[in-house]
Write a protein that holds these residues in place. Structure first.
Motif, PDB file in Angstrom:
ATOM      1  N   PRO A 170       0.810  -1.228   0.000  1.00  0.00           N
ATOM      2  CA  PRO A 170       0.000   0.000   0.000  1.00  0.00           C
ATOM      3  C   PRO A 170       0.838   1.271   0.000  1.00  0.00           C
ATOM      4  O   PRO A 170       0.498   2.248  -0.656  1.00  0.00           O
ATOM      5  CB  PRO A 170      -0.821  -0.115   1.282  1.00  0.00           C
ATOM      6  N   ARG A 171       1.956   1.238   0.732  1.00  0.00           N
ATOM      7  CA  ARG A 171       2.783   2.441   0.826  1.00  0.00           C
ATOM      8  C   ARG A 171       3.372   2.820  -0.529  1.00  0.00           C
ATOM      9  O   ARG A 171       3.314   3.976  -0.955  1.00  0.00           O
ATOM     10  CB  ARG A 171       3.892   2.218   1.845  1.00  0.00           C
ATOM     11  N   LYS A 172       3.957   1.837  -1.235  1.00  0.00           N
ATOM     12  CA  LYS A 172       4.546   2.116  -2.544  1.00  0.00           C
ATOM     13  C   LYS A 172       3.482   2.552  -3.556  1.00  0.00           C
ATOM     14  O   LYS A 172       3.693   3.480  -4.340  1.00  0.00           O
ATOM     15  CB  LYS A 172       5.269   0.860  -3.069  1.00  0.00           C
ATOM     16  N   GLN A 208      -2.821   5.277 -24.871  1.00  0.00           N
ATOM     17  CA  GLN A 208      -2.326   3.961 -24.469  1.00  0.00           C
ATOM     18  C   GLN A 208      -1.704   3.997 -23.079  1.00  0.00           C
ATOM     19  O   GLN A 208      -1.921   3.110 -22.247  1.00  0.00           O
ATOM     20  CB  GLN A 208      -1.297   3.462 -25.499  1.00  0.00           C
ATOM     21  N   GLU A 209      -0.940   5.068 -22.812  1.00  0.00           N
ATOM     22  CA  GLU A 209      -0.308   5.195 -21.499  1.00  0.00           C
ATOM     23  C   GLU A 209      -1.366   5.337 -20.396  1.00  0.00           C
ATOM     24  O   GLU A 209      -1.275   4.684 -19.344  1.00  0.00           O
ATOM     25  CB  GLU A 209       0.606   6.427 -21.487  1.00  0.00           C
ATOM     26  N   ALA A 210      -2.374   6.177 -20.653  1.00  0.00           N
ATOM     27  CA  ALA A 210      -3.424   6.380 -19.658  1.00  0.00           C
ATOM     28  C   ALA A 210      -4.209   5.095 -19.419  1.00  0.00           C
ATOM     29  O   ALA A 210      -4.567   4.771 -18.281  1.00  0.00           O
ATOM     30  CB  ALA A 210      -4.364   7.501 -20.101  1.00  0.00           C
ATOM     31  N   THR A 211      -4.467   4.350 -20.496  1.00  0.00           N
ATOM     32  CA  THR A 211      -5.220   3.103 -20.353  1.00  0.00           C
ATOM     33  C   THR A 211      -4.436   2.093 -19.522  1.00  0.00           C
ATOM     34  O   THR A 211      -4.992   1.403 -18.640  1.00  0.00           O
ATOM     35  CB  THR A 211      -5.537   2.519 -21.737  1.00  0.00           C
ATOM     36  N   THR A 212      -3.116   1.987 -19.775  1.00  0.00           N
ATOM     37  CA  THR A 212      -2.267   1.055 -19.014  1.00  0.00           C
ATOM     38  C   THR A 212      -2.269   1.428 -17.532  1.00  0.00           C
ATOM     39  O   THR A 212      -2.437   0.556 -16.662  1.00  0.00           O
ATOM     40  CB  THR A 212      -0.834   1.080 -19.568  1.00  0.00           C
ATOM     41  N   LEU A 213      -2.073   2.709 -17.237  1.00  0.00           N
ATOM     42  CA  LEU A 213      -2.061   3.142 -15.846  1.00  0.00           C
ATOM     43  C   LEU A 213      -3.432   2.963 -15.204  1.00  0.00           C
ATOM     44  O   LEU A 213      -3.546   2.570 -14.033  1.00  0.00           O
ATOM     45  CB  LEU A 213      -1.642   4.616 -15.765  1.00  0.00           C
ATOM     46  N   PHE A 214      -4.490   3.216 -15.960  1.00  0.00           N
ATOM     47  CA  PHE A 214      -5.844   3.129 -15.421  1.00  0.00           C
ATOM     48  C   PHE A 214      -6.142   1.707 -14.952  1.00  0.00           C
ATOM     49  O   PHE A 214      -6.585   1.480 -13.819  1.00  0.00           O
ATOM     50  CB  PHE A 214      -6.853   3.570 -16.482  1.00  0.00           C
ATOM     51  N   PHE A 215      -5.892   0.741 -15.824  1.00  0.00           N
ATOM     52  CA  PHE A 215      -6.244  -0.629 -15.461  1.00  0.00           C
ATOM     53  C   PHE A 215      -5.235  -1.230 -14.476  1.00  0.00           C
ATOM     54  O   PHE A 215      -5.571  -2.140 -13.717  1.00  0.00           O
ATOM     55  CB  PHE A 215      -6.366  -1.493 -16.722  1.00  0.00           C
ATOM     56  N   GLY A 216      -4.004  -0.687 -14.457  1.00  0.00           N
ATOM     57  CA  GLY A 216      -3.083  -1.092 -13.398  1.00  0.00           C
ATOM     58  C   GLY A 216      -3.568  -0.615 -12.043  1.00  0.00           C
ATOM     59  O   GLY A 216      -3.491  -1.332 -11.030  1.00  0.00           O
ATOM     60  N   THR A 217      -4.132   0.610 -12.049  1.00  0.00           N
ATOM     61  CA  THR A 217      -4.666   1.172 -10.806  1.00  0.00           C
ATOM     62  C   THR A 217      -5.869   0.382 -10.299  1.00  0.00           C
ATOM     63  O   THR A 217      -6.037   0.167  -9.090  1.00  0.00           O
ATOM     64  CB  THR A 217      -5.059   2.651 -11.035  1.00  0.00           C
ATOM     65  N   THR A 218      -6.719  -0.067 -11.218  1.00  0.00           N
ATOM     66  CA  THR A 218      -7.937  -0.771 -10.798  1.00  0.00           C
ATOM     67  C   THR A 218      -7.645  -2.109 -10.132  1.00  0.00           C
ATOM     68  O   THR A 218      -8.496  -2.641  -9.401  1.00  0.00           O
ATOM     69  CB  THR A 218      -8.865  -0.995 -12.002  1.00  0.00           C
ATOM     70  N   LYS A 219      -6.446  -2.663 -10.360  1.00  0.00           N
ATOM     71  CA  LYS A 219      -6.090  -3.921  -9.685  1.00  0.00           C
ATOM     72  C   LYS A 219      -5.968  -3.733  -8.171  1.00  0.00           C
ATOM     73  O   LYS A 219      -6.002  -4.718  -7.420  1.00  0.00           O
ATOM     74  CB  LYS A 219      -4.765  -4.447 -10.244  1.00  0.00           C
ATOM     75  N   LEU A 220      -5.813  -2.493  -7.745  1.00  0.00           N
ATOM     76  CA  LEU A 220      -5.635  -2.226  -6.319  1.00  0.00           C
ATOM     77  C   LEU A 220      -6.947  -2.277  -5.553  1.00  0.00           C
ATOM     78  O   LEU A 220      -6.956  -2.124  -4.338  1.00  0.00           O
ATOM     79  CB  LEU A 220      -4.978  -0.849  -6.137  1.00  0.00           C
ATOM     80  N   PHE A 221      -8.073  -2.464  -6.258  1.00  0.00           N
ATOM     81  CA  PHE A 221      -9.361  -2.583  -5.567  1.00  0.00           C
ATOM     82  C   PHE A 221      -9.402  -3.804  -4.639  1.00  0.00           C
ATOM     83  O   PHE A 221     -10.171  -3.844  -3.695  1.00  0.00           O
ATOM     84  CB  PHE A 221     -10.505  -2.688  -6.581  1.00  0.00           C
ATOM     85  N   GLN A 222      -8.541  -4.793  -4.928  1.00  0.00           N
ATOM     86  CA  GLN A 222      -8.574  -6.011  -4.121  1.00  0.00           C
ATOM     87  C   GLN A 222      -7.987  -5.798  -2.731  1.00  0.00           C
ATOM     88  O   GLN A 222      -8.207  -6.611  -1.835  1.00  0.00           O
ATOM     89  CB  GLN A 222      -7.806  -7.117  -4.841  1.00  0.00           C
ATOM     90  N   HIS A 223      -7.243  -4.687  -2.547  1.00  0.00           N
ATOM     91  CA  HIS A 223      -6.659  -4.423  -1.237  1.00  0.00           C
ATOM     92  C   HIS A 223      -7.621  -3.570  -0.414  1.00  0.00           C
ATOM     93  O   HIS A 223      -8.289  -2.684  -0.931  1.00  0.00           O
ATOM     94  CB  HIS A 223      -5.313  -3.706  -1.380  1.00  0.00           C
ATOM     95  N   LYS A 224      -7.691  -3.820   0.894  1.00  0.00           N
ATOM     96  CA  LYS A 224      -8.678  -3.178   1.767  1.00  0.00           C
ATOM     97  C   LYS A 224      -8.157  -1.936   2.469  1.00  0.00           C
ATOM     98  O   LYS A 224      -8.862  -1.340   3.277  1.00  0.00           O
ATOM     99  CB  LYS A 224      -9.166  -4.186   2.825  1.00  0.00           C
ATOM    100  N   ASP A 225      -6.921  -1.521   2.210  1.00  0.00           N
ATOM    101  CA  ASP A 225      -6.374  -0.331   2.872  1.00  0.00           C
ATOM    102  C   ASP A 225      -7.169   0.911   2.446  1.00  0.00           C
ATOM    103  O   ASP A 225      -7.265   1.236   1.252  1.00  0.00           O
ATOM    104  CB  ASP A 225      -4.900  -0.158   2.488  1.00  0.00           C
ATOM    105  N   SER A 226      -7.757   1.608   3.421  1.00  0.00           N
ATOM    106  CA  SER A 226      -8.664   2.712   3.095  1.00  0.00           C
ATOM    107  C   SER A 226      -7.934   3.901   2.464  1.00  0.00           C
ATOM    108  O   SER A 226      -8.452   4.538   1.541  1.00  0.00           O
ATOM    109  CB  SER A 226      -9.402   3.170   4.349  1.00  0.00           C
ATOM    110  N   ALA A 227      -6.746   4.213   2.942  1.00  0.00           N
ATOM    111  CA  ALA A 227      -5.995   5.334   2.374  1.00  0.00           C
ATOM    112  C   ALA A 227      -5.604   5.035   0.928  1.00  0.00           C
ATOM    113  O   ALA A 227      -5.641   5.913   0.063  1.00  0.00           O
ATOM    114  CB  ALA A 227      -4.752   5.610   3.219  1.00  0.00           C
ATOM    115  N   GLN A 253     -10.501  11.938   4.646  1.00  0.00           N
ATOM    116  CA  GLN A 253     -10.104  11.740   6.038  1.00  0.00           C
ATOM    117  C   GLN A 253      -9.679  10.286   6.260  1.00  0.00           C
ATOM    118  O   GLN A 253     -10.211   9.371   5.641  1.00  0.00           O
ATOM    119  CB  GLN A 253     -11.286  12.075   6.969  1.00  0.00           C
ATOM    120  N   PRO A 254      -8.721  10.042   7.119  1.00  0.00           N
ATOM    121  CA  PRO A 254      -8.308   8.670   7.387  1.00  0.00           C
ATOM    122  C   PRO A 254      -9.421   7.894   8.058  1.00  0.00           C
ATOM    123  O   PRO A 254     -10.295   8.448   8.704  1.00  0.00           O
ATOM    124  CB  PRO A 254      -7.098   8.845   8.316  1.00  0.00           C
ATOM    125  N   SER A 255      -9.349   6.556   7.878  1.00  0.00           N
ATOM    126  CA  SER A 255     -10.368   5.706   8.490  1.00  0.00           C
ATOM    127  C   SER A 255     -10.155   5.637   9.986  1.00  0.00           C
ATOM    128  O   SER A 255      -9.100   5.958  10.503  1.00  0.00           O
ATOM    129  CB  SER A 255     -10.289   4.301   7.888  1.00  0.00           C
TER     130      SER A 255
END
Length: 924
Positions: free
Chosen positions: A37-39, A60-79, A207-209
């Protein structure tokens, strides 16, 4: 010089660290298992930062970053989840296939999900979904709008606001939920500010959780809900009025359901808009505004007072309470309140100086205020409201702090002094001393121009100040660094210098410019010298001027040499001097350009020389003013953000006609009509401003045709009009016009309004005068809410318009001439004299204004009728379209109480038809 962008300011390690290529390479951190989460938060922050400083990602660059970002939905860290939402919102506008992430966002919108996720999810979904999908998520938005958590409710309301342009019909169905959010009695917030300022930025979702403490209630969702309600109802003025009355809380304002000060300020602005559109509701709306003057929030008090002070038709008694509130603010320890109050009073002093004068004691105490912005507006207001006895004392106080304020505020002070010069002309000596002193101070172009223009006004309107003011301007051009100002002053010296008792004393200052300045100033100095030579009766002075001009024949610049040679030739021939130096009129450049373009494009005109007699003229002084003086006395004391000088100057009549000519040239049906001879400058309003269909008319006069241009607007967003036309029925049988054709509109929706309908008529007489009954005819069709396309079934409908009249002013163009010379020249030309009784006129001034409007001619003198006289003469000049030629009019008027104005109208024209046209205009 362009300011450096934020991206250009980056350097060193920061530039490398936030490099786009580096970030894209490091995006593999999104694929690591387990996810750090920190990185990921650090990388997402860098992506958002790059977008903030103006960096762009390719698709293409935005699409790659976008779908790379969406993989982080699996992590529960609120921040981390908050950072994810922030990144996908920014990348969604560039990336492709973003709609695929909808299901992940929808999971976080569920009522049983984490409270901190839901606002972020709602805002992100607004950017992701297609407008056609808005109906599918409707239930989620409705539930969120009425949620008790203000961060969730505000997120839904703001998202609905952004969705409205693309999905109007869906969002309109949320009006009950928005109304419930406005009426919510308990709207706790997580922020300590009662103004709702904590919402700006990331809002509650940043705000933090963890456990949170409710510190106060800001009711910020009311502000957002009110904005959405107005957006939905803005086309229905009655609904907006009813909403204001329901939320206003009655005369005292205490019964309002709105608790958020920003929401109340917004409601006050809606009230001002309603009053502006419908003056009939001003009285009940003023009662609401008076109630808000007693609100516990300073923000609401000031907003209500400001709106009352800016109403157009407000009376002095209605201003009393608002001025009392502003007067209290003048003694406030908060600088922002003092500044707001003084600026509002400075603006109000333009129209109601007597009412503002009650605050003069408090304003005088602010002259020494450490905040110089407050002091500037205080002194400006005092200058507008003070009496003649206080002028010297005020000017002495101003002089003390002029060096401590910026040029922006110096201009405000100088403009106020300019107004004061005309108000108290006997005090011109002290004011001229002040202006000459600040003219020697350091300052930019706008400041120096304001001082010079103030002196110009003193020269024009105060004869006793002319000699001294000219001397100060001569000294100024010795060190002037602004070419435009030097040219303006040299032109004025050429106009006023020869009329002075000792014209020779100005020659040295003017010739110094020929020796010391750049080519533009040297050319202006040569023209100024020539005016002294032509207009002087002193033979010795004329010879001296000739010697100086011969020296200019050796100048390195061809413009200077050509002017010197021209004027030396002019000195030897009186006819040339009358044409090129003494002539007070010049061609209107916009009209000249339009006529020349039409001449070049017309194949049939090539065999004939260009006829310059049809080009209207304006005075040289007016041409100089139009080019160099966009600001007027009406802007004095107005806050700089509202000044007309900061906006593009409005187009002149000739510029509007030139634009119309270009527009008509692009219509194939009018190609054979030849050049347009005249177009009405002010469109005729054929409907009320608040009606669902708005129509204006512009009349275009050709050699053998008249074209009526109807500008039609459709304000109904859910209706499209097809086969739109205007049916014109002449009110008399023999109007002199025969209808040719109508160019109708195939389709008219709210999105492509306004659009144009043309109706063409042939003329059987040179100047037909007619009146037409007009009807707007169309096929009305409703729009399908799901597809946005018009339904197949429609119905024929029509809308009655106001009558349109073709009258004498449509054939007359204002034209400047020297009246005495032109009146004598036309002594043997066609003429007529008739007497008219203007019983409805209550003054000579009203009669002058009416005659100028009826004839549409250039007033040459006598436009300001003194109230003390009962006899007055008005002089007018114009050009009649076609071969009508020039026409001059002398209006001799007498006024008697109870009987009105008796007018003796004398007309002289080059053609009898023009003479008859003017008489018909007044007699009709």
């Amino acid at each position: 010089m362009a300011l450096p962008s934020k991206k250009e300011e980056e350097s060193g390690l920061s530039s490398y660290y936030n490099n786009k290529t580096t970030i894209i390479q490091e995006a593999r951190v999104f694929n690591e298992s387990p996810i750090s989460p920190r990185k990921c938060r650090a990388l997402l922050t860098r992506i958002v930062y790059l977008l903030y400083v103006g960096e762009t990602f390719g698709t293409q660059e935005a699409t790659t970053l976008f779908f790379g970002t969406t993989k982080l939905f699996q992590h529960k860290d609120s921040a981390l989840r908050q950072a994810v939402y922030l990144a996908i919102k920014e990348l969604a506008t560039t990336a492709e296939d973003v709609i695929m992430v909808t299901s992940s966002i929808m999971k976080d919108m569920q009522p049983n999900s984490e409270v901190i996720y839901r606002p972020n999810a709602i805002r992100a979904l607004c950017r992701i979904i297609d407008p056609s999908m808005a109906q599918g998520v409707e239930r989620f938005f409705k539930a969120a709008i009425v949620d008790r958590n203000p961060s969730i409710s505000s997120a839904a309301l703001v998202s609905a606001y952004h969705l409205f342009p693309a999905a109007k019909d869906v969002v309109k169905r949320w009006v009950n939920e928005a109304q419930e959010a406005v009426n919510s009695k308990s709207s706790p917030s997580f922020f300590g500010s009662s103004s709702g300022g904590g919402y700006l930025g990331f809002g509650a979702s940043s705000q933090p959780s963890g456990p949170q403490t409710i510190t106060s209630s800001s009711y910020v969702s009311q502000y957002h809900a009110l904005g959405l309600l107005y957006l939905i109802r803005q086309q229905d003025r009655m609904a907006v009025t009813k909403m204001i009355q329901q939320l206003g809380g009655g005369k005292s304002g205490s019964g309002t359901t709105l608790k958020n000060p920003m929401a109340l300020c917004m409601l006050i602005r809606y009230t001002a808009k309603v009053i502006e559109e419908d003056p009939n509701v001003q009285k009940p709306m003023l009662e609401l505004l008076d109630g808000w003057l007693r609100h516990k929030s300073d923000m609401v008090n000031f907003e209500a007072a400001r709106v009352i002070c800016e109403l157009k038709n407000v009376s002095a008694p209605q201003l009393t309470k608002a001025i009392s509130v502003l007067q209290l603010f003048l003694s406030s320890p908060k600088p922002v309140l003092k500044f707001a109050a003084t600026r509002t009073l400075a603006t109000l002093a333009l129209s109601h100086p007597t009412s503002v004068a009650t605050c003069n004691v408090d304003l005088e105490s602010l002259i020494a205020d450490p905040n110089r912005s407050v002091a500037t507006y205080a002194i400006t207001t005092l200058l507008k409201t003070g009496n003649e006895a206080s002028v010297d004392r005020l000017i002495k106080q101003i002089t003390g702090f002029m060096s401590e304020i910026s040029d922006e505020f110096k201009v405000i002070i100088v403009d106020a002094i300019r107004s004061l010069c005309l108000k108290f002309p006997t005090k011109h000596a002290s004011m001229l001393t002040f202006l000459s002193g600040v003219l020697r101070d350091e300052g930019g172009y706008d400041f120096k121009r304001a001082v010079v223009e103030a002196m110009f006004d003193m020269i024009k309107f105060i004869s006793d100040a002319k000699e001294q003011a000219l001397s100060h301007l001569c000294e100024f051009i010795e060190d002037c660094e602004f070419t435009k100002l030097s040219v303006r002053i040299l032109h004025l010296l050429g106009m006023e210098g020869p009329k002075s008792p000792q014209p020779a004393k100005y020659i040295r200052f003017i010739y110094n410019r020929v020796v010391l300045e750049n080519a533009t100033v040297r050319a202006a100095a040569v023209a100024s010298l020539a005016k002294f030579g032509v207009n002087s009766i002193d033979a010795a002075l004329r010879n001296s001027i000739s010697v100086l001009l011969r020296r200019c024949l050796d100048d390195v610049d061809d413009e200077v040499r050509d002017r010197a040679a021209l004027y030396l030739k002019v000195f030897t021939e009186k006819s040339l001097a009358d044409t090129y130096v003494k002539e007070e009129s010049v061609f209107s450049l916009a009209a000249l350009e339009s006529k020349l373009v039409a001449y070049v494009k017309d194949p049939s005109a090539a065999a004939q020389p260009f006829d310059a007699s049809s080009v209207p003229k304006i005075s040289r002084s007016q041409a100089a003013q139009d080019a160099a003086r966009p600001s007027t006395l009406d802007t004095i004391g107005v806050p700089t953000s509202q000044k007309v000088s900061n906006l593009p100057p409005p187009p002149s009549a000739a510029e509007k006609q030139s634009a119309y000519a270009t527009q008509l040239a692009e219509v194939p049906e009018f190609a054979s009509y030849g050049p347009v001879q005249n177009s009405s400058v002010t469109p005729s309003q054929l409907t009320e401003s608040e009606t669902e269909y708005q129509v204006t008319c512009v009349k275009h006069i050709f050699a053998k045709h008249v074209v009526f241009q109807y500008n039609v607007s459709n304000t109904l967003p859910d209706t499209v009009l097809e086969n739109v036309s205007v049916i014109m029925q002449p009110q008399t049988e023999d109007s002199g016009l025969t209808e040719d054709f109508i160019i109708l509109l195939p389709s008219l929706s709210a999105s492509n309004s306004p659009s144009i309908i043309y109706a063409s008529f042939s003329k059987s007489v040179p100047y037909p005068l007619a009146s037409f009954a007009c009807t707007l005819k169309f096929v009305s069709k409703e729009l399908d809410p799901s597809t946005g396309e018009p339904e197949e079934d429609g119905y024929d409908d029509e809308y009655q318009l106001e009558e349109i009249e073709l009258s004498a002013p449509d054939y007359i163009i204002a034209n400047y001439v020297t009246f005495g010379a032109e009146w004598d020249r036309l002594r043997s030309a066609p003429s007529a004299t008739e007497t008219f009784a203007l019983s409805a006129m209550e003054s000579l001034k009203a009669a002058c204004d009416s005659i100028i409007e009826v004839l549409n001619m250039e007033p040459l003198g006598g436009t300001e009728a003194p109230a003390s006289t009962s006899v007055h003469t008005l002089q007018l000049s114009g050009l009649v379209t076609g071969a009508g030629g020039k026409v001059v009019v002398r209006c001799r008027m007498t006024f008697s109480q109870g009987e009105g104005v008796t007018l003796e109208l004398g007309v002289r024209a080059e053609k009898q038809e023009a003479c008859d046209l003017v008489l018909a205009a007044v007699g009709g």
